[in-house]
Design an enzyme around this catalytic site. Structure first.
Site, PDB file in Angstrom:
ATOM      1  N   LEU A  51       0.847  -1.187   0.000  1.00  0.00           N
ATOM      2  CA  LEU A  51       0.000   0.000   0.000  1.00  0.00           C
ATOM      3  C   LEU A  51       0.884   1.238   0.000  1.00  0.00           C
ATOM      4  O   LEU A  51       1.587   1.512   0.978  1.00  0.00           O
ATOM      5  CB  LEU A  51      -0.917  -0.025   1.220  1.00  0.00           C
ATOM      6  CG  LEU A  51      -1.775  -1.290   1.355  1.00  0.00           C
ATOM      7  CD1 LEU A  51      -2.272  -1.463   2.780  1.00  0.00           C
ATOM      8  CD2 LEU A  51      -2.944  -1.246   0.386  1.00  0.00           C
ATOM      9  N   ASP A  52       0.823   1.981  -1.080  1.00  0.00           N
ATOM     10  CA  ASP A  52       1.701   3.131  -1.244  1.00  0.00           C
ATOM     11  C   ASP A  52       1.398   4.239  -0.233  1.00  0.00           C
ATOM     12  O   ASP A  52       0.227   4.599  -0.031  1.00  0.00           O
ATOM     13  CB  ASP A  52       1.535   3.673  -2.671  1.00  0.00           C
ATOM     14  CG  ASP A  52       2.473   4.828  -2.962  1.00  0.00           C
ATOM     15  OD1 ASP A  52       3.704   4.633  -2.855  1.00  0.00           O
ATOM     16  OD2 ASP A  52       1.990   5.931  -3.289  1.00  0.00           O
TER      17      ASP A  52
ATOM     18  N   GLU B 248       3.523   1.076   3.030  1.00  0.00           N
ATOM     19  CA  GLU B 248       4.620   2.028   3.070  1.00  0.00           C
ATOM     20  C   GLU B 248       4.124   3.214   3.881  1.00  0.00           C
ATOM     21  O   GLU B 248       3.025   3.716   3.640  1.00  0.00           O
ATOM     22  CB  GLU B 248       4.989   2.509   1.662  1.00  0.00           C
ATOM     23  CG  GLU B 248       6.162   3.491   1.697  1.00  0.00           C
ATOM     24  CD  GLU B 248       6.199   4.446   0.503  1.00  0.00           C
ATOM     25  OE1 GLU B 248       7.260   5.014   0.257  1.00  0.00           O
ATOM     26  OE2 GLU B 248       5.174   4.615  -0.179  1.00  0.00           O
TER      27      GLU B 248
ATOM     28  N   HIS C 229      12.901   1.280  -5.339  1.00  0.00           N
ATOM     29  CA  HIS C 229      12.659   2.197  -6.476  1.00  0.00           C
ATOM     30  C   HIS C 229      12.780   3.653  -6.053  1.00  0.00           C
ATOM     31  O   HIS C 229      13.278   4.490  -6.791  1.00  0.00           O
ATOM     32  CB  HIS C 229      11.289   1.921  -7.108  1.00  0.00           C
ATOM     33  CG  HIS C 229      10.136   2.427  -6.295  1.00  0.00           C
ATOM     34  ND1 HIS C 229       9.531   1.700  -5.298  1.00  0.00           N
ATOM     35  CD2 HIS C 229       9.498   3.615  -6.316  1.00  0.00           C
ATOM     36  CE1 HIS C 229       8.568   2.422  -4.742  1.00  0.00           C
ATOM     37  NE2 HIS C 229       8.532   3.586  -5.339  1.00  0.00           N
ATOM     38  N   ASP C 230      12.315   3.973  -4.842  1.00  0.00           N
ATOM     39  CA  ASP C 230      12.354   5.360  -4.383  1.00  0.00           C
ATOM     40  C   ASP C 230      13.765   5.820  -4.052  1.00  0.00           C
ATOM     41  O   ASP C 230      14.185   6.902  -4.429  1.00  0.00           O
ATOM     42  CB  ASP C 230      11.502   5.530  -3.114  1.00  0.00           C
ATOM     43  CG  ASP C 230      10.101   6.029  -3.438  1.00  0.00           C
ATOM     44  OD1 ASP C 230       9.947   6.747  -4.444  1.00  0.00           O
ATOM     45  OD2 ASP C 230       9.180   5.704  -2.688  1.00  0.00           O
TER      46      ASP C 230
END
Lengths: 576, 576
Positions: free
Chosen positions: B258-259, B296, B389-390
């Protein structure tokens, strides 16, 4: 424990001044009479402090920021010349007499909410003392003062306060308030204070000059939200926590009623209310007294009052508006605004059983599901009322229940209030059916603000009482305030005496534990939506308790099973 | 269980269309080829529905509101002509082969995060299947796909998705995705999907035409917040909950990442994430599969993952950025932006022991206290990484660790990742030290938006990499995307092969339980800030486990007590 703010007495005529202003480059204390200017020193978190010798109570001072503007101290203890003027160094000389007082747990409280300005003709802390005999006779044991922090002018409900640390001068200031609390304790009364940690009033609020007390991230009904979770929030939180600790430790209040906590917006990992609660726990350890924290909230969220280990904030109690609304709509038939969500006997029964009607169900008024289940919590964590300052005062005409429903229905409502297994709260004057209104009043100094308040109030009622016309009163007019004062000459009216006796008798029975079976989780309710009767039953070995409430216009009868022997403990219609 | 939305197959070529639009007065389904217009019927909550016969997969349709504008379906399953065009009726014909698959618990997961468009030359779901041998050889068991919901153009990280229910067409759509998941399950891999429930992308987002999906009460980094607690929130929440259930039940994903859940703003009594979690629990009961929900979050708040009975939302896991940041700053010496809060060996030791460095302590970067204590929770509820990725992509040049630190330091980092008692997550390519960048790329169609993104990106880096100049790449350029693709020809480079073997070996040891003692609550850490070594010790009867990490430039030695017999299980410097 965080840093204290404001002017603190260190002994031997020395005071320490401390103020938070993280972006200022120079901060000074200005003393009025001597025109002395004292430079303050900044710490890494933006607190500035200075110690000054040879001061005495009554010295006036301001805080000068960056050698430009001068402002009153945000943590001023006294504003004798009003919200825009000098702060006064506090009096620390009061000696409390009631030294053995240790507080009272919420489950023993019977609360009496009062507004200092309208409770007595004089409208002062001291004048309240004269009414303690009346309150003792009535049978309540806890006073709850509507907010007393310094507000503009001398007429205000208190929610426009701008100096959270300064008791309103026109009420009698620090000295008067300490005397009141001390006297209450000597007489066996607890005293709660309504505190407003969700906004500051619109006039005389200089906080933003000092630092980021507010955040634009969130909006509240009163504008930008106080900053509880953004950058610099630690110090804003501390400002309010130190305030709470001051009321409890220094003034010896027995607890705080936290105004509209749903507007204290904090998405951080430790909610402000939990931090407050833990700091108050620590104070309990220090003083040996018990302090109650009671939230007003529209969320119906048990997180407020659950224990820390259950993910809660650990507050002792919360108000339950659902109880009021369920009962009020049945009594009056009103259904505008938020009353639209109520008006069913089913809901009245539900609130009697479990406090929250909205425990996750869909609200037509709010257009979303509201609340969660209160079933796992003690019922004495919920504070209920049949009248309070909001429900009376936020009406077009500020009418009390005495003006809205018959005498018999008033008694029914009182019966619900005291037989329900919650903590009851009365609103000043309801015990004898005061018929004077309690209206919204202010005494702002700013003309534009006055106009905005007058128009805002009108607009609010267009919404809530759509369709009704006229009768609107001016919040700024002194008459609005005066007409809201309690008329203590109530004994001229026999029905008022009767009602007072009715309250007394029910409170006496309640104290004896006559209704305690209704606190059982096994309590059963039956009702009839058309005939508007409600029957409450709680059975245990050795005896059962029944409550019969008829809100309808027809006489109704009930025959318990033949084998039962029923004793009538109390019947509202008996007292005429 | 709430109502499903979108076009649902009812059998016998019949479909039910359902769309939420509470303020519309007339809503219709428009079928492209036949130009047929079907009136929909509204329910009390604002859902409109219509059943249409004789349809088949591939039929194009739109929703017409109030006989004016026509829009794609917010719950479209397929947008073959892009985000502004026709929606396509879904294919429901895929038959899953891996029928016995029941999921995998989080504590058994070794996660591999990948971006579909850049993981393979083809950039499709199907092409991922070719890499499963590689991943099996490596020893990971769970794929985590960056968001796949339809976004504008064919190049995007996925966080600009605007059709939450439609798998990106250029990746292979529904058919390709189902095949991938099914094949993964047959090969023993779990598959997680990154879903974005905190905002929608800026282009092709027509939600506000349909109803109050957004609220102005709160602001997020992406504009107005999605409406999780205001009027009409129930239906907005249902839109996302049904989406989650679709991915889990229909696509058979094993869980969701969950972003940025800290931007799901919900002050109501039941947080959206708890409701989601409970709905997923109910689906588990229905299907017999296990589903993992992993958040997240930048809050360091254990509420996310605590059990319901402890006031939690009941998610299975959460990402821990503190682990990455503690390690990254020690490895690189970087200290700009949020890295300012890290850079101490003390913090590296703390994150090894308890995941959160910020467990209530003051953050200099955020200028407030952050987090709460994770000590009472199982360590396998925390997902850690040394690249993701971030952390790679949100750098000026998108450099991976392989470009920033020495080979030996890379190995040290890997050692920390796999010996730590958390759930490890790799970012595609790190297992062989991919040196190509992973950069930020988009392919928006709106020119103004492209310009805004280009400038916004520049501005972001002024802040984060203040002082550095140049090297900026254009997010909109196809080259930026292409240069971010994994180079699978890694075996030409022996150091890449060495690193891959290093990952394999550590994963093998980890699977055997070689490091399990480090999960003990009794684990001890010692460190030296100057010399930059960290020693981890966990003792139990019958044997002890030691971890020695030297991040300094000097050789350092350690002699355990004389009586001990020490066996070297693994030494990073052995593998050259």
């Amino acid at each position: 424990m965080g840093k204290k703010v404001g002017a603190e007495y260190l002994g031997e005529r020395k005071y320490r001044f401390r103020v938070w202003s993280p972006f200022a480059e120079k901060v000074q204390v200005i003393l009025k009479d001597s025109r002395k200017v004292v430079d303050m020193k900044k710490d890494e978190r933006g607190y500035w402090e200075a110690e000054v010798n040879n001061l005495s109570q009554g010295t006036f001072y301001k805080i000068r920021l960056d050698e430009e503007e001068e402002y009153p101290d945000p943590a001023s203890r006294s504003q004798p010349e009003g919200v825009h003027s000098w702060s006064e160094i506090p009096n620390s000389s009061y000696t409390f007499e009631a030294s053995g007082w240790k507080g009272r747990a919420i489950d023993e409280m019977v609360i009496y909410e009062l507004h200092v300005g309208t409770f007595t003709p004089q409208g002062t802390f001291t004048a309240i003392i004269n009414k303690l005999n009346h309150l003792a006779e009535l049978g309540v044991n806890t006073l709850e003062l509507m907010p007393v922090s310094q507000f503009p002018g001398d007429r205000n409900w208190g929610y426009d306060g701008v100096y959270p640390y300064a008791p309103q001068g026109s009420y009698g200031g620090e000295q008067g308030l300490k005397e009141l609390i001390d006297t209450c304790h000597q007489r066996g009364f607890s005293v709660l204070l309504d505190v407003v940690y969700n906004h500051l009033g619109p006039e005389g609020n200089y906080l933003s000059q000092f630092g980021p007390y507010f955040t634009d991230k969130y909006h509240t009904p009163w504008g930008s939200a106080l900053n509880f979770d953004d950058e610099y929030a630690d110090e804003v939180r501390n400002f309010f926590i130190q305030n709470a600790l001051m009321w409890l430790e220094e003034y010896r209040f027995d607890g705080l009623r936290l105004d509209a906590v749903h507007e204290i917006i904090d998405r951080g990992a430790k909610h402000f209310l939990k931090e407050l609660s833990q700091e108050v726990d620590a104070l309990e350890q220090k003083t040996g007294c018990r302090y109650m924290l009671i939230a007003e909230s529209d969320l119906n969220d048990t997180r407020l009052i659950r224990a820390y280990r259950n993910g809660g904030y650990g507050l002792e109690g919360q108000w339950v508006d659902d109880f009021h609304h369920s009962l009020h709509t049945i009594l009056t038939g009103e259904g505008a605004g938020y009353y639209k969500d109520f008006g069913k006997m089913e809901y009245l029964a539900k609130t009697f059983r479990q406090a929250f009607v909205y425990d996750g169900i869909y609200s037509t008024f709010r257009k979303r599901s509201v609340g969660n289940s209160p079933l796992c919590l003690p019922k004495t964590q919920f504070v209920v009322s049949i009248q309070n300052h909001d429900q009376v005062g936020n009406r077009l005409l500020g009418e009390r229940l005495s003006k809205l429903v018959s005498f018999e229905k008033q008694k029914l409502a009182v019966g619900m209030l005291f037989t329900a297994p919650y903590v009851p709260m009365l609103f000043m004057g309801e015990e004898f059916g005061e018929t004077r209104p309690f209206q919204y009043f202010v005494s702002h100094g700013d003309k534009d603000l006055v106009k905005a308040v007058q128009e805002g109030r009108k607009k609010e009622f267009e919404y809530f009482h759509h369709g009704k016309e006229g009768g609107h009163t001016d919040p700024q007019a002194e008459e609005t305030f005066k007409s809201s004062k309690i008329d203590w000459d109530y004994k001229k009216d026999t029905s008022k005496i009767t009602l007072f006796e009715f309250y007394r008798e029910l409170l006496r029975l309640r104290k004896e534990g006559a209704f305690r079976l209704f606190a059982s989780s096994q309590v059963k309710t039956e009702f009839n939506e058309e005939k508007k009767w409600l029957r409450i039953t709680s059975e245990e070995e050795g005896g059962s308790l029944f409550g019969l409430f008829n809100f309808g216009d027809e006489v109704t009868s009930w025959n318990p099973s033949e084998t039962s022997q029923v004793e009538i403990l109390f019947a509202s219609a008996d007292k005429k």
